[in-house]
Scaffold this motif. Structure first.
Motif, PDB file in Angstrom:
ATOM      1  N   LEU A  38      10.740   0.722  -6.333  1.00  0.00           N
ATOM      2  CA  LEU A  38       9.520   1.509  -6.149  1.00  0.00           C
ATOM      3  C   LEU A  38       8.348   0.950  -6.944  1.00  0.00           C
ATOM      4  O   LEU A  38       7.226   1.433  -6.828  1.00  0.00           O
ATOM      5  N   ASP A  39       8.607  -0.078  -7.760  1.00  0.00           N
ATOM      6  CA  ASP A  39       7.558  -0.648  -8.607  1.00  0.00           C
ATOM      7  C   ASP A  39       7.473  -2.153  -8.411  1.00  0.00           C
ATOM      8  O   ASP A  39       8.068  -2.921  -9.160  1.00  0.00           O
ATOM      9  N   GLY A  40       6.739  -2.542  -7.382  1.00  0.00           N
ATOM     10  CA  GLY A  40       6.560  -3.971  -7.139  1.00  0.00           C
ATOM     11  C   GLY A  40       5.457  -4.588  -7.973  1.00  0.00           C
ATOM     12  O   GLY A  40       5.374  -5.814  -8.122  1.00  0.00           O
ATOM     13  N   PHE A  41       4.578  -3.751  -8.522  1.00  0.00           N
ATOM     14  CA  PHE A  41       3.428  -4.272  -9.252  1.00  0.00           C
ATOM     15  C   PHE A  41       3.836  -4.947 -10.560  1.00  0.00           C
ATOM     16  O   PHE A  41       3.298  -5.991 -10.930  1.00  0.00           O
ATOM     17  N   THR A  42       4.778  -4.344 -11.280  1.00  0.00           N
ATOM     18  CA  THR A  42       5.232  -4.951 -12.531  1.00  0.00           C
ATOM     19  C   THR A  42       5.843  -6.325 -12.273  1.00  0.00           C
ATOM     20  O   THR A  42       5.611  -7.279 -13.024  1.00  0.00           O
ATOM     21  N   HIS A  43       6.594  -6.427 -11.188  1.00  0.00           N
ATOM     22  CA  HIS A  43       7.229  -7.702 -10.854  1.00  0.00           C
ATOM     23  C   HIS A  43       6.186  -8.789 -10.600  1.00  0.00           C
ATOM     24  O   HIS A  43       6.380  -9.953 -10.954  1.00  0.00           O
ATOM     25  N   GLU A  80       7.776 -19.039  -8.643  1.00  0.00           N
ATOM     26  CA  GLU A  80       7.016 -18.716  -7.442  1.00  0.00           C
ATOM     27  C   GLU A  80       5.513 -18.607  -7.713  1.00  0.00           C
ATOM     28  O   GLU A  80       4.714 -18.590  -6.781  1.00  0.00           O
ATOM     29  N   THR A  81       5.135 -18.530  -8.973  1.00  0.00           N
ATOM     30  CA  THR A  81       3.732 -18.338  -9.321  1.00  0.00           C
ATOM     31  C   THR A  81       2.942 -19.624  -9.105  1.00  0.00           C
ATOM     32  O   THR A  81       3.247 -20.665  -9.703  1.00  0.00           O
ATOM     33  N   THR A  82       1.932 -19.566  -8.267  1.00  0.00           N
ATOM     34  CA  THR A  82       1.092 -20.728  -7.982  1.00  0.00           C
ATOM     35  C   THR A  82      -0.028 -20.815  -9.022  1.00  0.00           C
ATOM     36  O   THR A  82      -0.309 -19.843  -9.732  1.00  0.00           O
ATOM     37  N   PRO A  83      -0.693 -21.974  -9.127  1.00  0.00           N
ATOM     38  CA  PRO A  83      -1.832 -22.088 -10.052  1.00  0.00           C
ATOM     39  C   PRO A  83      -2.923 -21.055  -9.773  1.00  0.00           C
ATOM     40  O   PRO A  83      -3.534 -20.524 -10.708  1.00  0.00           O
ATOM     41  N   GLU A  84      -3.155 -20.773  -8.494  1.00  0.00           N
ATOM     42  CA  GLU A  84      -4.178 -19.777  -8.143  1.00  0.00           C
ATOM     43  C   GLU A  84      -3.765 -18.385  -8.628  1.00  0.00           C
ATOM     44  O   GLU A  84      -4.586 -17.614  -9.138  1.00  0.00           O
ATOM     45  N   PRO A 143       2.404  -4.531  -2.844  1.00  0.00           N
ATOM     46  CA  PRO A 143       3.049  -5.195  -3.985  1.00  0.00           C
ATOM     47  C   PRO A 143       4.059  -6.264  -3.573  1.00  0.00           C
ATOM     48  O   PRO A 143       5.262  -6.126  -3.774  1.00  0.00           O
ATOM     49  N   SER A 144       3.553  -7.335  -2.980  1.00  0.00           N
ATOM     50  CA  SER A 144       4.428  -8.436  -2.587  1.00  0.00           C
ATOM     51  C   SER A 144       3.700  -9.754  -2.809  1.00  0.00           C
ATOM     52  O   SER A 144       2.467  -9.797  -2.911  1.00  0.00           O
ATOM     53  N   ARG A 145       4.463 -10.831  -2.880  1.00  0.00           N
ATOM     54  CA  ARG A 145       3.860 -12.156  -3.094  1.00  0.00           C
ATOM     55  C   ARG A 145       2.886 -12.523  -1.980  1.00  0.00           C
ATOM     56  O   ARG A 145       1.908 -13.209  -2.205  1.00  0.00           O
ATOM     57  N   GLU A 146       3.166 -12.046  -0.793  1.00  0.00           N
ATOM     58  CA  GLU A 146       2.307 -12.357   0.341  1.00  0.00           C
ATOM     59  C   GLU A 146       0.880 -11.860   0.114  1.00  0.00           C
ATOM     60  O   GLU A 146      -0.088 -12.482   0.571  1.00  0.00           O
ATOM     61  N   PHE A 147       0.747 -10.743  -0.570  1.00  0.00           N
ATOM     62  CA  PHE A 147      -0.571 -10.151  -0.804  1.00  0.00           C
ATOM     63  C   PHE A 147      -0.982 -10.262  -2.273  1.00  0.00           C
ATOM     64  O   PHE A 147      -1.795  -9.474  -2.754  1.00  0.00           O
ATOM     65  N   PHE A 148      -0.426 -11.242  -2.988  1.00  0.00           N
ATOM     66  CA  PHE A 148      -0.688 -11.364  -4.427  1.00  0.00           C
ATOM     67  C   PHE A 148      -2.177 -11.469  -4.715  1.00  0.00           C
ATOM     68  O   PHE A 148      -2.701 -10.772  -5.593  1.00  0.00           O
ATOM     69  N   GLU A 149      -2.857 -12.368  -4.001  1.00  0.00           N
ATOM     70  CA  GLU A 149      -4.274 -12.600  -4.281  1.00  0.00           C
ATOM     71  C   GLU A 149      -5.100 -11.326  -4.101  1.00  0.00           C
ATOM     72  O   GLU A 149      -6.012 -11.041  -4.887  1.00  0.00           O
TER      73      GLU A 149
END
Length: 334
Positions: free
Chosen positions: A285-290, A297-301, A89-95
């Motif tokens: 403990l809840d990175g998914f909701t974030h 920080e949200t990219t078009p992809e 649950p981090s931006r690095e692994f968003f995709e």
């Protein structure tokens, strides 16, 4: 002050549990915890158990240069596995993480039946299996990486004869008519304990007692924190139980869907409570909701993935009753 009952899970591990089968005197038999203390190699190694503990034992043996042909893996049931890259649950692994969530929702939305559902989940990288020629009947939420899956597939001597009933000096018995040979120079590794051997669920809040259970799939630590927050923030017991509906621990393959339905129902209730929404966003403990929140920080992809998830959600909810009806039929026949 309520009593906090934390005994519900009754965790069972190989080092402390009693196997359900008998072991004759003279048989080399030990839990996987003893593997690092072996002083010399054995002629063969038998891993007993097809769950995550069995997976860990096989990976340890392979990682310590044991020839895969010297490993026998007794697997009463094959299991569906979760790809570890989809659980970060981090931006690095968003995709990977949110992409898997979108693939999951689309699979549920379009599946014609349960078999088709698991085919779509596998094709979308949501679930994996060790042997693509064997249909798993188990799901315990075990997580592995694709590299680990490749390693596991090196073991070809996989025995699918059901559960072990007895280990003798020269044979491993499944039924009186079915057994395989073994030797006195073979290490038999016990991985048969089920980590959380419970099937019943109860109300979390019971007057002067709180029975800690899972309110989100495979996340007991988050669940305990969430239950604590609800206890501290609400007074009405009926409402507290409504907000903390138990997500059953999985066992059979179809429990993947049963758990998902329960989790989605909880999530829908939570989103209607501003206090809970705020708590989820700030809880470590809840990175998914974030990750679902649109920000600078949200990219078009990433936005495209979130739109896929948003579009598939209502369709998945509409298709779930049909799939759950089939689950009920399958469960009744077991």
């Amino acid at each position: 002050m309520p009593i906090i009952d934390g005994t519900y899970f009754k965790t069972s591990v190989p080092a402390t549990h009693t196997p359900s089968f008998t072991v004759a005197d003279g048989v080399e038999f030990a839990p996987l915890n003893d593997l690092p203390y072996l002083k010399q190699a054995r002629k063969g190694y038998v891993v007993i158990g097809g769950g995550k503990t069995g997976i860990d034992a096989v990976l340890w043996l392979l990682g310590n240069d044991v020839n895969p042909d010297h490993i026998t893996w007794i697997m009463p049931r094959d299991g569906w596995l979760i790809d570890r890259k989809n659980t970060q649950p981090s931006r690095e692994f968003f995709e990977q993480t949110m992409g898997a969530q979108a693939n999951q929702a689309e699979a549920v939305a379009t599946a014609e039946n349960i078999e088709d559902l698991f085919d779509r989940l596998e094709q979308g990288g949501v679930l994996m299996r060790i042997d693509t020629n064997v249909r798993p009947q188990m799901f315990h939420g075990a997580t592995v990486s694709t590299d680990e899956l490749t390693e596991l597939r090196r073991v070809k001597n996989v025995v699918r004869k059901g559960r072990v009933t007895r280990i003798d000096i020269d044979q491993i018995v499944f039924t009186e008519e079915d057994s395989i040979a073994t030797t006195t120079n073979t290490m038999h590794i016990d991985c048969s304990a089920r980590a959380v051997p419970v099937t019943e669920t109860y109300d979390v809040f019971q007057k002067n007692k709180i029975v800690v259970q899972t309110v989100r799939s495979y996340q007991p630590i988050f669940s305990a924190a969430f239950i604590a927050h609800i206890e501290a923030s609400y007074d009405d017991e009926a409402l507290k139980n409504k907000l903390c509906q138990v997500v059953p621990l999985p066992n059979h393959d179809t429990d993947w869907l049963t758990g998902l339905v329960a989790q989605m129902q909880n999530h829908m209730r939570w989103t209607k409570e501003p206090d809970i929404r705020e708590w989820l966003l700030s809880n470590r403990l809840d990175g998914f909701t974030h990750l679902t929140q649109v920000s600078c920080e949200t990219t078009p992809e990433q936005m495209a993935i979130l739109m896929r998830l948003k579009a598939a959600g209502p369709k998945a909810a509409a298709n779930m009753p049909k799939l759950m009806f089939e689950v009920m039929k399958i469960t009744a026949e077991r």
